[in-house]
Scaffold this active site. Sequence first.
Site, PDB file in Angstrom:
ATOM      1  CB  SER A   1      -9.178  42.789  30.488  1.00  0.00           C
ATOM      2  OG  SER A   1     -10.242  42.910  29.061  1.00  0.00           O
TER       3      SER A   1
ATOM      4  CD  GLU B   1     -13.001  38.353  10.037  1.00  0.00           C
ATOM      5  OE1 GLU B   1     -12.250  38.486   9.503  1.00  0.00           O
ATOM      6  OE2 GLU B   1     -14.208  38.933  10.889  1.00  0.00           O
TER       7      GLU B   1
ATOM      8  CG  HIS C   1     -13.186  39.936  26.881  1.00  0.00           C
ATOM      9  ND1 HIS C   1     -13.990  40.088  27.947  1.00  0.00           N
ATOM     10  CD2 HIS C   1     -12.294  40.716  27.430  1.00  0.00           C
ATOM     11  CE1 HIS C   1     -13.588  41.391  29.116  1.00  0.00           C
ATOM     12  NE2 HIS C   1     -11.965  41.814  28.620  1.00  0.00           N
TER      13      HIS C   1
END
Lengths: 284, 284
Positions: free
Chosen positions: B133, B151, B175
């Site tokens: 991460s 988006e 992710h």
Amino acid sequence: MADHGSKRSGGPLIIIGGGEDREGERVILREVARHLNGGKLVLATVASHQPEGYFETYQKAFADLGIEDLVELYVNDRAETLDPEKLRLFDGAAGVFFSGGDQLRISSQIGDTPVEQRVREIHERGGVIAGTSAGASMMSETMLVKGTSGESYKIGDLHMAPGLGLVRDVIIDQHFAERGRFGRLFGAVAHNPRELGIGIDEDTALVLQDSRFEVIGNGCVYVADGAGVTHSNIAEARPERALSMYDIRLHVLSAGDSFDLAKRRPAVVLDVTVSHAIEAHAAG
Amino acid sequence: MADHGSKRSGGPLIIIGGGEDREGERVILREVARHLNGGKLVLATVASHQPEGYFETYQKAFADLGIEDLVELYVNDRAETLDPEKLRLFDGAAGVFFSGGDQLRISSQIGDTPVEQRVREIHERGGVIAGTSAGASMMSETMLVKGTSGESYKIGDLHMAPGLGLVRDVIIDQHFAERGRFGRLFGAVAHNPRELGIGIDEDTALVLQDSRFEVIGNGCVYVADGAGVTHSNIAEARPERALSMYDIRLHVLSAGDSFDLAKRRPAVVLDVTVSHAIEAHAAG
């Protein structure tokens, strides 16, 4: 060689990624209204299992845009597509607008029926056919029905079906970036790279006339071209296996951009060889 | 011509997209353990504002994999990076594992300090450096800090910063499919197509040795190559404007796939000219 790229005649298709603005500036609905030029619009709510409220929402949204003559077409099941009263709804219509829901309801309820025939007639004599969300997906010959969002594509993980086929050699997905549908669109294209994958964001649309479309609205339209793909594991792998696919050509388009489906190229730039040349330079 | 592709010496980097399995088969942690070969591991929880619990979780996960000698490195603020006791934690370590949190905490707290120096030394003498991460993002020279997920990319919408620079000419996101980060990775690549954009799914990792990585784990690794991009609006457009970018080359990789960063190509296939040839065929 397949005749890539949907050389189409007929009126414009306005293919909307869902969630189009219905209260503010309404850039997309305004474009629909512009093509209607004050004419009658059939609002087809067929995609919905519960169509209540759709008609009123669009009636209100279109009224301000000069479209007063709006009628609703709903069919509960396939038998109703023979109903002369339903078919008369199309008389004198300048366009049809398919609202959202389940694309499989559109294809299964009106596919190969007199209702579909009426839609085609309007299209062929130059009328506008618009569709949002499910109404966008059903436009292509092969349509995407289901597949997981928000994760990468697993080989077994896609449901496709024959759509209405108003546009050829493309597969359309909607609510695209918002619902994280990149993975499933790449998976769909892997099945047969002849098909261009087109992912349309919410409040974003493409206006397709002949074999060229322009992008309008707030988000992006993604075009995934698998023509140069050198490897994919789609036919080999176990269902739970993640996709492997090399050399997808991807275009990110936004308002004002145009794309030529016949040439499989953004409309303003030169041949793909320009891209190859820049790439060769980068490779040293 | 830039020396593309991070010809690196030193030990392996294991770059993880977050959410790696810590209780089941642990394919990724097992790979970390394999490289440690029973040696000592420093768990750097620096990325976290509240590191409580991380150490215990990883201690448990690694114990079953034969890694018993695990120590935690945490620095509350930059001043602590001079603390001889902290620095002694690295003595005799075979590797360092950076857990998740905020990548800006890693770069701002340990960047250009003796702690970073210790990490580099372990790397240079062949130790494994792993990061998940935030610990993945910080590996590159320029790292992605913030940008909207779920988006499409809006021009004004990205925060980048200098990372630790263990790998060059790439920008890493994590992710990836799960949080819908395609848009922001394309946006990052648009800034300078020299950088390959690498998006790593959860429970998925790349194991980089020299200039080549292999993919392990359950999801996909996406490599976005902007070398052949013919147009982007990144420098022209207003901040609220959506991205426009033509001719991205995209590779979808999954377990077993290899990629050569120096050649900017999947490792098993031929030159990019093969892709060009297939594409030319499709164009008729």
